[in-house]
Design a protein around this motif. Sequence first.
Motif, PDB file in Angstrom:
ATOM      1  N   GLU A   1     -84.499  65.871 -25.365  1.00 47.36           N
ATOM      2  CA  GLU A   1     -85.333  67.034 -25.704  1.00 47.36           C
ATOM      3  C   GLU A   1     -84.663  67.863 -26.797  1.00 47.36           C
ATOM      4  O   GLU A   1     -85.336  68.375 -27.689  1.00 47.36           O
ATOM      5  CB  GLU A   1     -85.561  67.877 -24.450  1.00 47.36           C
ATOM      6  CG  GLU A   1     -86.556  67.224 -23.495  1.00 47.36           C
ATOM      7  CD  GLU A   1     -86.741  68.037 -22.207  1.00 47.36           C
ATOM      8  OE1 GLU A   1     -87.783  67.863 -21.569  1.00 47.36           O
ATOM      9  OE2 GLU A   1     -85.833  68.828 -21.849  1.00 47.36           O
ATOM     10  N   ALA A   2     -83.353  67.965 -26.710  1.00 48.81           N
ATOM     11  CA  ALA A   2     -82.653  68.790 -27.701  1.00 48.81           C
ATOM     12  C   ALA A   2     -82.661  68.134 -29.070  1.00 48.81           C
ATOM     13  O   ALA A   2     -82.843  68.802 -30.093  1.00 48.81           O
ATOM     14  CB  ALA A   2     -81.203  69.019 -27.244  1.00 48.81           C
ATOM     15  N   ALA A   3     -82.500  66.846 -29.117  1.00 53.56           N
ATOM     16  CA  ALA A   3     -82.396  66.163 -30.412  1.00 53.56           C
ATOM     17  C   ALA A   3     -83.762  65.830 -30.978  1.00 53.56           C
ATOM     18  O   ALA A   3     -83.911  65.686 -32.199  1.00 53.56           O
ATOM     19  CB  ALA A   3     -81.570  64.883 -30.249  1.00 53.56           C
ATOM     20  N   ALA A   4     -84.735  65.668 -30.122  1.00 53.99           N
ATOM     21  CA  ALA A   4     -86.078  65.239 -30.555  1.00 53.99           C
ATOM     22  C   ALA A   4     -85.989  64.107 -31.569  1.00 53.99           C
ATOM     23  O   ALA A   4     -86.413  64.249 -32.721  1.00 53.99           O
ATOM     24  CB  ALA A   4     -86.839  66.431 -31.133  1.00 53.99           C
ATOM     25  N   PRO A   5     -85.415  62.995 -31.181  1.00 52.34           N
ATOM     26  CA  PRO A   5     -85.084  61.948 -32.165  1.00 52.34           C
ATOM     27  C   PRO A   5     -86.315  61.197 -32.666  1.00 52.34           C
ATOM     28  O   PRO A   5     -87.316  61.070 -31.960  1.00 52.34           O
ATOM     29  CB  PRO A   5     -84.178  61.013 -31.367  1.00 52.34           C
ATOM     30  CG  PRO A   5     -84.625  61.161 -29.954  1.00 52.34           C
ATOM     31  CD  PRO A   5     -85.030  62.599 -29.805  1.00 52.34           C
ATOM     32  N   ASP A   6     -86.175  60.691 -33.903  1.00 53.55           N
ATOM     33  CA  ASP A   6     -87.185  59.779 -34.431  1.00 53.55           C
ATOM     34  C   ASP A   6     -86.916  58.369 -33.936  1.00 53.55           C
ATOM     35  O   ASP A   6     -87.826  57.580 -33.729  1.00 53.55           O
ATOM     36  CB  ASP A   6     -87.141  59.776 -35.967  1.00 53.55           C
ATOM     37  CG  ASP A   6     -87.462  61.156 -36.529  1.00 53.55           C
ATOM     38  OD1 ASP A   6     -88.457  61.742 -36.073  1.00 53.55           O
ATOM     39  OD2 ASP A   6     -86.686  61.627 -37.385  1.00 53.55           O
ATOM     40  N   LEU A   7     -85.618  58.078 -33.844  1.00 51.65           N
ATOM     41  CA  LEU A   7     -85.195  56.747 -33.388  1.00 51.65           C
ATOM     42  C   LEU A   7     -84.260  56.899 -32.202  1.00 51.65           C
ATOM     43  O   LEU A   7     -83.464  57.842 -32.169  1.00 51.65           O
ATOM     44  CB  LEU A   7     -84.406  56.003 -34.476  1.00 51.65           C
ATOM     45  CG  LEU A   7     -85.041  55.651 -35.803  1.00 51.65           C
ATOM     46  CD1 LEU A   7     -83.971  54.990 -36.690  1.00 51.65           C
ATOM     47  CD2 LEU A   7     -86.177  54.672 -35.569  1.00 51.65           C
ATOM     48  N   ILE A   8     -84.324  55.981 -31.292  1.00 49.13           N
ATOM     49  CA  ILE A   8     -83.274  55.872 -30.271  1.00 49.13           C
ATOM     50  C   ILE A   8     -82.681  54.473 -30.390  1.00 49.13           C
ATOM     51  O   ILE A   8     -83.404  53.471 -30.283  1.00 49.13           O
ATOM     52  CB  ILE A   8     -83.820  56.102 -28.851  1.00 49.13           C
ATOM     53  CG1 ILE A   8     -84.322  57.548 -28.711  1.00 49.13           C
ATOM     54  CG2 ILE A   8     -82.722  55.818 -27.823  1.00 49.13           C
ATOM     55  CD1 ILE A   8     -84.872  57.866 -27.324  1.00 49.13           C
ATOM     56  N   VAL A   9     -81.393  54.465 -30.693  1.00 49.24           N
ATOM     57  CA  VAL A   9     -80.688  53.182 -30.824  1.00 49.24           C
ATOM     58  C   VAL A   9     -79.921  52.931 -29.531  1.00 49.24           C
ATOM     59  O   VAL A   9     -79.152  53.798 -29.092  1.00 49.24           O
ATOM     60  CB  VAL A   9     -79.695  53.204 -32.010  1.00 49.24           C
ATOM     61  CG1 VAL A   9     -79.006  51.856 -32.147  1.00 49.24           C
ATOM     62  CG2 VAL A   9     -80.411  53.586 -33.292  1.00 49.24           C
ATOM     63  N   VAL A  10     -80.150  51.796 -28.941  1.00 49.07           N
ATOM     64  CA  VAL A  10     -79.461  51.455 -27.688  1.00 49.07           C
ATOM     65  C   VAL A  10     -78.432  50.355 -27.982  1.00 49.07           C
ATOM     66  O   VAL A  10     -78.798  49.235 -28.341  1.00 49.07           O
ATOM     67  CB  VAL A  10     -80.453  50.974 -26.615  1.00 49.07           C
ATOM     68  CG1 VAL A  10     -79.723  50.689 -25.300  1.00 49.07           C
ATOM     69  CG2 VAL A  10     -81.541  52.009 -26.409  1.00 49.07           C
TER      70      VAL A  10
END
Lengths: 481, 383
Positions: free
Chosen positions: B91-100
């Motif tokens: 929620e804090a970062a509101a990312p466009d991408l999540i890299v796992v």
Amino acid sequence: MSLIHYDASLILHWGDETAVGIVRVEHYIVDHLFKTADRPLNFVRFDPAAGGFRDATAQETRAVLRIVAVAHGRTPEAEPEPAEAPPPVSEPVPSVGARLARFAEAVARTPRSQAPQALRAWLGHALPSNALAVRALRVGLYIGALSANTVIRGARLAVRRGPPPPAPEPAPPAPSRAVEWNHGDVLVCAANGWDYLDYDQLAAVVALGVRLVSVCYDVIVVEHPEVAAVPPDRLHRYFVEMAHLSETVLTVSETSREAFQRVICAPNDIDCRVVAGRVPNLLFAHAEAIGEVETAELAGRPFAVFCATIEVRKNHMLLLRVWERLAERLAPEDLPILVFVGKWGWRVDEVRFFAEHGRRLRGKLRIYNKASDAELIWLYRNARFALFPSFYEGLGNIEPLTFGTPMITSDHASMLEATEGLMPALDPLDAPAWTEEIERLIREPARLEVLRATARDRFANLGPATFGDALTAAVTGAARG
Amino acid sequence: MLAPFPLGENAVSGGDARALSNRRLFEALGWSVTTVGIYPGAGGAAGSDILLSDPALETALEADMAFGGLHMALAAESDPAGRRALTGAIEAAAPDLIVVEHPWPWPLLRRVLADLGGRRPRLIYSAHNIEAELRPLLYPYCPVAPGAETRRLAVEAMERELAQAADVVLAISGEDARYMRDRWGVEATVLPPISGLPEVAEPEAARPQRYAAMVASAFWPNVDGFFWAFPDGLGVLRLGETVAAAGSVGPAIEADARFGSFRALNQSRFRSLGPLPSADLARVLRAASCVILPVRVGAGANMKTADALWSGRPVVCTPKALVGYPHASPGAGLYVADDPGDFRRLVRAGVRGELAPPPPGAAAFGERDALAILRAALPGAGG
């Protein structure tokens, strides 16, 4: 003129104690080098305080000479050293000894680099053709840079015979000095110096162009680290370093040569020249000069002898258990006394305990830790038979066989090689087989006599002692091919 | 970026080296990257990291090391505090991408994303291995609890699900990409490893020092690789010639009983440098006579191969070390042996300066190439 440096650290360490095993071979090597080397011999000693090898002092050099002479049945000089310089050359009819002494003194004043020329000149003009004298000159040469007294004593050692010397004089030790290594020199290390060698120094010496010739007796501690007296990884490193640094590694048997190649050279991909030679039986060769001394408590009584350092690898426990079993089967008067000859070694608490508390062995076990060579010769000659149940050997002590005394040995390859397969050879773990074989020898005198005749008539140990030739080739560089 | 380990400045293993390398690439493409490490531990976590402090997890990790990742993944998924922490981070970062990185964060992430609802950020799965295939290779090295095959299938299900759910899958090698396509129906993008080591000044000595450099973590197969090459100690080397081990593999090798059997010899020819900052590691590699890669298990990020190729020194390696490096082929400074005796002889030749280094520019695959691959895989990426 290049020199042969000989690492006399171990010889000096053991001093006048009766030599066995490695030290006895070292005595042979030093004597052989005296007789055959093509250049002067210089003794060196590893001295941690000096940061590595240093030249042996005059006193140490004298000690080596005396020890080697005694080992070869020669009697060292009895007379004290002259306090003054020998008589002048003009003295009428000087003895060979006096002439040698005079020459030796002259050599001592000659720079080492000029010593060979001096030797040739003197040989040509002053000295009769005399093998002893020539050897004496070699002695003089190698100590040419030492004190005149040392040279004189060295020369006399080779030509004089007489009663044993008095205790060594308490002369102040000569100052030691660093070894002058020169390209083309040879360093002979035959003392299994894993306890003291500084490999960095050794590598630096080799890098100067000094050719290292080392002797390997066996690599048992690498193959069977459980019998090692010191951390086996240290011993393993010693062999690997020597394989890297040595121009030639001499082994005392074909079994040891094969093992060295297989266990040290092959796994480490070291292209090392490893040459096997057969060491003569020094005790037998010099038995006449050494003489023999009876062990009174055994005179006239049947006994069997086992001569080896009392350590775990030699398998003394097997014989103690066999003797216990035999004590149950045989009448006391029929059971020979079991005689162990050797110093106490390592990991033999059980042997000690057995020796002290074994009830059935009372009166049937003797342990001699300080037998002289003369006593040993008597024991070998008078034993009913000898035993050697060692688990592993590089050479194997078959001295009794050379004296015509039958042996029962372990069936390790080196023992079969040493005994030429002529004697009963048994699995060193098979106590019942040993019990049976020994009992047969006791109960069947005819069988014992057959073995005795075999030992006497067919054993060929006195054949070519190829180790000397291999040593000479290695030292002269002929082995380089 | 989610990773099952902390992501510091200096990598301590191939896995975090790969993750750090990826982070640099994404940053080079213009993204601002926030990392969240999810891993066992106690006390205060660094940054946004999530610590898993469940005693049952500790027990499982000890008893079943080969499946440590799986246990961690399940523990994280069922940890309410972990869920809250990750929810807060997203929620804090509101990312466009999540890299796992690795599949292990996936069960927790899946649950958090489901709880959050709404439009899901684009998901990138950065696969370091085919984890289910790697597990059996680890069995010889570490404790494995009974029922391993069941857990292995669970691992495969987890990584397959992640791969199929992801918008982009980055495979470390063509071999892994083929596996994903054939077994999971997933088209992965091959992103070969690149070294993250910084440029350093050339060594002062004109001639390289007489040592073979080895860089690795204490991962069991790395330790085993050393003893595959030197089962009888380092006697193939002369005095003054050494193997210098950078990374946690050094202490692990020294602590191994196989080292102790030849301790006196090995200590005279082995230097354990321990984990090093990147710049120091770069200097160690550049000053070496050669770099060695005794890799016996063909899995993992193999970042050490990238570093070795980067070094410009002759590289002695096994064929397995080149998995994922299609641009690296034997010859021209790259010496390959699959037999320990041949390997040792090459190491010795390398230490003695008898092996030619690669020609300048031979390690052709670098950051520029990697960025091009990522741009193609992520339409709209900048950089």
